[in-house]
Motif scaffolding. Structure first.
Motif, mmCIF file in Angstrom:
data_model
loop_
_atom_site.group_PDB
_atom_site.id
_atom_site.type_symbol
_atom_site.label_atom_id
_atom_site.label_comp_id
_atom_site.label_asym_id
_atom_site.label_seq_id
_atom_site.Cartn_x
_atom_site.Cartn_y
_atom_site.Cartn_z
ATOM 1 N N ALA A 41 2.545 -3.179 -0.993
ATOM 2 C CA ALA A 41 2.792 -3.194 -2.440
ATOM 3 C C ALA A 41 1.479 -3.402 -3.197
ATOM 4 N N VAL A 42 1.430 -2.845 -4.410
ATOM 5 C CA VAL A 42 0.187 -2.847 -5.175
ATOM 6 C C VAL A 42 0.345 -3.528 -6.535
ATOM 7 N N LEU A 96 -3.489 -5.088 -6.822
ATOM 8 C CA LEU A 96 -4.095 -5.883 -5.760
ATOM 9 C C LEU A 96 -3.362 -5.581 -4.459
ATOM 10 N N PRO A 97 -4.082 -5.380 -3.354
ATOM 11 C CA PRO A 97 -3.401 -5.151 -2.078
ATOM 12 C C PRO A 97 -2.478 -6.313 -1.726
ATOM 13 N N GLU A 102 -0.543 -12.129 -0.540
ATOM 14 C CA GLU A 102 -0.016 -13.045 0.478
ATOM 15 C C GLU A 102 -1.035 -14.131 0.820
ATOM 16 N N HIS A 103 -2.308 -13.751 0.878
ATOM 17 C CA HIS A 103 -3.357 -14.729 1.196
ATOM 18 C C HIS A 103 -3.384 -15.847 0.158
ATOM 19 N N HIS A 263 14.191 0.267 -2.516
ATOM 20 C CA HIS A 263 14.271 1.422 -3.404
ATOM 21 C C HIS A 263 12.945 2.167 -3.372
ATOM 22 N N SER A 264 12.839 3.238 -4.140
ATOM 23 C CA SER A 264 11.618 4.041 -4.161
ATOM 24 C C SER A 264 10.495 3.260 -4.834
ATOM 25 N N PRO A 265 9.229 3.656 -4.593
ATOM 26 C CA PRO A 265 8.115 2.977 -5.246
ATOM 27 C C PRO A 265 7.964 3.336 -6.723
ATOM 28 N N ALA A 266 8.796 4.230 -7.242
ATOM 29 C CA ALA A 266 8.708 4.609 -8.655
ATOM 30 C C ALA A 266 8.867 3.382 -9.542
ATOM 31 N N GLY A 267 7.896 3.149 -10.392
ATOM 32 C CA GLY A 267 7.942 1.987 -11.285
ATOM 33 C C GLY A 267 7.331 0.734 -10.699
#
Length: 350
Positions: A41-42, A96-97, A102-103, A263-267
């Motif tokens: 996730a970004v 952010l990656p 998580e870090h 769900h899809s990454p849309a949005g």
């Protein structure tokens, strides 16, 4: 209060931090051997930053993340509209990656005295009106509550025997995590509408690092404009599932994040929705108001699934007429400030 959290991703760690900062340090287990090194996730919404502010995690993210300056849409290589961000608090969007998010969460949890137990798989549970026992890592222990934040293929959800109704999209999508020192508009989230209903997305991750996603087998080949890629950190293919669990709570066991919905990454809602699930659940456990968790989060999950699927279908339309109309509408919206602000609010905040 003795609480077990299964899964040390953003959802599980948010729940852990929100409980720990209120004085309840949960036990956190994960079957992985250590922290993830994948960007996954970004996008991080301002709503998530607000949740993560009291623990200090938002400050850590803000210091390292890219703050998107806008969202741009293209037909092929031709830009048709750009929507500026950052004109108020609700219009902020950070990149952010996921492994860095998580870090920062794990570091905050450690500051409160928490510890993540890796190499510790969840192996099942039993519960009745008085006891809740969990098998984990070859042992068995009793808990007052269990939070399943162990992803779309959740073992906790399976142990509860819950359905995960929905559907899988037929096409295969692709992803590439790349470095590009001279990519144009490096702080802009960019979407490219391609022929035959395909789409390609470029999202900033950090300085000179970007996520490219496409509804074609090769994300970089699908990009209709040149990108000078100096390093490919990761590439792969994936399919999209659109699903939501039938119950977010069974007895004293609760599901959150991808264990409850996908769900899809849309949005860009996935991780943000999980963070919101976790914060809501942690607050309810502390306040003793757990009874409303399913109703509140199932409704929000259903809303996000509807939003993301509606957006995906719109941008993946194969109708030339619909695409032409969408292009004109986007240009109009971008040219009229009140409409532009409303569109940004809808896209960024849902």
């Amino acid at each position: 209060m003795n609480i077990l959290i299964v899964g040390a991703g953003p959802t599980g760690l948010t729940a852990a931090v929100e409980l720990a900062r209120r004085g309840v340090i949960p036990r956190v287990i994960d079957k992985r051997s250590g922290p993830s090194e994948l960007s996954r996730a970004v996008g991080i919404q301002q709503r998530s930053m607000d949740i993560l502010t009291p623990s200090g995690v938002a400050d850590d993210i803000r210091a390292e993340a890219v703050r998107f300056d806008g969202i741009a849409f293209h037909i092929g290589a031709r830009r048709i509209a750009k929507f500026a961000l950052n004109y108020d608090e609700t219009s902020r969007l950070y990149g952010l990656p996921q492994d860095r998010t998580e870090h920062f969460l794990a570091r905050a949890f450690a500051r409160y005295g928490g510890k993540i137990e890796y190499d510790t798989p969840f192996e099942g549970l039993t519960q009745d009106d008085t006891t809740l026992r969990v098998r984990l890592g070859g042992t068995e222990a009793a808990f007052d509550h269990v939070i399943g934040a162990d992803g779309a293929h959740s073992d906790v959800r399976a142990a509860l025997g819950l359905d995960f109704p929905g559907f899988d999209l037929p096409e295969e999508w692709s992803i590439a995590d790349v470095e590009s020192p001279d990519w144009r508009d490096p702080e802009t989230f960019q979407g490219f509408l391609l022929p035959h209903g395909d789409i390609c997305i470029v999202a900033p991750l950090e300085q000179a690092r970007f996520r490219v996603i496409a509804s074609q087998p090769d994300a970089l080949a699908a990009l209709p404009v040149p990108m000078n890629v100096t390093r490919i950190r990761r590439s792969g293919a994936f399919t999209i599932s659109v699903r939501q669990v039938t119950a977010y709570a069974v007895g004293r066991v609760y599901l959150a994040g991808d264990a409850a919905h996908c769900h899809s990454p849309a949005g860009g809602r996935g991780m943000n929705l999980g963070i919101a699930d976790a914060a809501d659940l942690a607050g309810r456990l502390i306040d003793g108001d757990i009874g409303g968790y399913h109703a509140a989060r199932h409704a929000e999950g259903a809303h996000v699934l509807s939003f993301s699927e509606g957006l995906r279908k719109a941008v993946q339309s194969k109708s030339p007429l619909r695409r032409a109309v969408m292009s004109r509408v986007m240009k109009l919206i971008a040219a009229v400030p009140p409409l532009r602000r409303a569109a940004v609010r809808y896209f960024v905040s849902g």
